[in-house]
Design a protein around this motif. Structure first.
Motif, PDB file in Angstrom:
ATOM      1  N   GLY A  65       0.384 -11.392  -2.442  1.00  0.00           N
ATOM      2  CA  GLY A  65       0.190 -10.499  -1.312  1.00  0.00           C
ATOM      3  C   GLY A  65       1.467 -10.010  -0.669  1.00  0.00           C
ATOM      4  O   GLY A  65       1.429  -9.424   0.419  1.00  0.00           O
ATOM      5  N   VAL A  66       2.600 -10.231  -1.324  1.00  0.00           N
ATOM      6  CA  VAL A  66       3.896  -9.806  -0.781  1.00  0.00           C
ATOM      7  C   VAL A  66       4.558  -8.852  -1.760  1.00  0.00           C
ATOM      8  O   VAL A  66       4.648  -9.145  -2.965  1.00  0.00           O
ATOM      9  CB  VAL A  66       4.822 -11.011  -0.520  1.00  0.00           C
ATOM     10  N   LEU A  67       4.978  -7.700  -1.252  1.00  0.00           N
ATOM     11  CA  LEU A  67       5.697  -6.722  -2.070  1.00  0.00           C
ATOM     12  C   LEU A  67       7.193  -7.003  -1.961  1.00  0.00           C
ATOM     13  O   LEU A  67       7.771  -6.928  -0.869  1.00  0.00           O
ATOM     14  CB  LEU A  67       5.393  -5.296  -1.608  1.00  0.00           C
ATOM     15  N   GLN A  68       7.795  -7.351  -3.086  1.00  0.00           N
ATOM     16  CA  GLN A  68       9.208  -7.715  -3.108  1.00  0.00           C
ATOM     17  C   GLN A  68      10.028  -6.626  -3.805  1.00  0.00           C
ATOM     18  O   GLN A  68       9.576  -6.054  -4.802  1.00  0.00           O
ATOM     19  CB  GLN A  68       9.409  -9.052  -3.829  1.00  0.00           C
ATOM     20  N   LEU A  69      11.196  -6.361  -3.262  1.00  0.00           N
ATOM     21  CA  LEU A  69      12.150  -5.441  -3.866  1.00  0.00           C
ATOM     22  C   LEU A  69      13.295  -6.250  -4.437  1.00  0.00           C
ATOM     23  O   LEU A  69      14.018  -6.930  -3.686  1.00  0.00           O
ATOM     24  CB  LEU A  69      12.671  -4.428  -2.839  1.00  0.00           C
ATOM     25  N   ARG A  70      13.476  -6.198  -5.732  1.00  0.00           N
ATOM     26  CA  ARG A  70      14.509  -6.975  -6.407  1.00  0.00           C
ATOM     27  C   ARG A  70      15.597  -6.044  -6.930  1.00  0.00           C
ATOM     28  O   ARG A  70      15.363  -5.255  -7.847  1.00  0.00           O
ATOM     29  CB  ARG A  70      13.907  -7.779  -7.558  1.00  0.00           C
ATOM     30  N   LEU A  71      16.751  -6.131  -6.324  1.00  0.00           N
ATOM     31  CA  LEU A  71      17.896  -5.330  -6.731  1.00  0.00           C
ATOM     32  C   LEU A  71      18.989  -6.256  -7.251  1.00  0.00           C
ATOM     33  O   LEU A  71      19.406  -7.185  -6.543  1.00  0.00           O
ATOM     34  CB  LEU A  71      18.436  -4.507  -5.563  1.00  0.00           C
TER      35      LEU A  71
END
Length: 308
Positions: A65-71
């Motif tokens: 349920g968590v939208l993660q941005l991986r850079l």
């Protein structure tokens, strides 16, 4: 009746003019969006992505349920801390600046005398400037290899005339690299300068001479300032492609002339490290675009201040 139609006609003309202005501005902006910004964003995405074999991992991950941005910013940190990349960027900028300066020194007198030549001879002179474009770029670069080689034309002729006792090392040196880039890009400096100088009002020079200025003073204080836009345009046309040049450093340069174009090739095709190669490309674009944008802003402010 006339007073009723006139506002409608005025509004129609205003809307038509606004639409035409937006269309003229929108076409180049759309072109830049499709063919520059979108590809640049794709390259930037690759530069901050993790690579799993031949697949790039998604930047956005939905988990629990968590939208993660991986850079992945490690490549940018590595470039910032690695001395080899810093020296390569610096070398590319240095060779591009030297090439631009030499092209300007060669092209300005050439464009000046073209602009001052009789009008019926100018088309022939322009054709001579553009004549090298009729031959393949690779063939022209390979021709320089034959001329500059240790057993090439220049060394053989010089030794036959007794000017040299042994061949001079010219290939795979900074000299051969700059010579090849100057030869290739000098027409891009001549054409904007000629287009600017040919439109100059010669009565300004006559007025300066009548007021007691010497020919050199008239040239330096009138001709050069009025040709500034041509100098800037030609310098940009030469400097920008020279920074990322690959073919000429590969064929005419050597290990001492490492440029960022060669590093890009190695990262893409030798190391097969696409994120690192994309990072190198993004940094190279920023090194060119950011100073250029700041310079354009400064020019616009200077122009606005002068008009005020």
């Amino acid at each position: 009746m006339t007073t009723a139609v006139k506002p409608v006609s005025f509004l129609h003309d205003k809307l038509t003019g606004a639409w035409g202005k937006n269309a003229v501005i929108g076409v180049p902006l759309t072109f830049l969006l499709i063919f520059f910004l979108l590809p640049f964003l794709v390259v930037f995405k690759i530069s901050v992505s993790e690579m799993d074999n031949v697949v790039f991992k998604d930047l956005f991950v939905w988990a629990d349920g968590v939208l993660q941005l991986r850079l992945k910013l490690g490549n940018y940190l590595f470039i910032a801390l690695d001395d080899l990349y810093f020296q390569t960027y610096l070398s590319s900028l240095r060779f591009a600046a030297v090439t631009t300066l030499v092209c300007l020194v060669i092209a300005y007198p050439f464009a000046y005398f073209m602009a001052r030549s009789p009008a019926d001879k100018r088309p022939a002179l322009l054709m001579l400037v553009m004549l090298p474009f009729w031959t393949s770029f690779l063939l022209r670069v390979y021709a320089w290899k034959m001329l500059l080689a240790d057993s090439g034309v220049f060394n053989n002729v010089a030794m036959a005339m007794g000017l040299l006792s042994e061949p001079v090392k010219m290939m795979n040196t900074p000299f051969s690299l700059v010579l090849g880039m100057v030869y290739t890009y000098v027409p891009f400096m001549i054409l904007p300068l000629y287009a600017n100088l040919v439109k100059m009002d010669l009565s300004l020079l006559e007025a300066a001479l009548d007021l007691g200025a010497t020919p050199w003073q008239a040239f330096w204080r009138i001709t050069v300032p009025l040709s500034k836009s041509g100098i800037i345009a030609g310098s940009m046309l030469v400097f920008i492609p020279c920074v990322g040049e690959f073919v000429i450093p590969e064929l005419l340069g050597g290990p001492q002339t490492l440029m960022i174009g060669r590093v890009l090739w190695d990262e893409f095709f030798s190391n097969n490290d696409w994120p690192m190669a994309a990072t190198v490309a993004v940094v190279m674009v920023l090194l060119i675009i950011v100073p250029l944008a700041l310079f354009n802003k400064y020019q616009a402010e200077s122009t606005a201040g002068g008009r005020a």
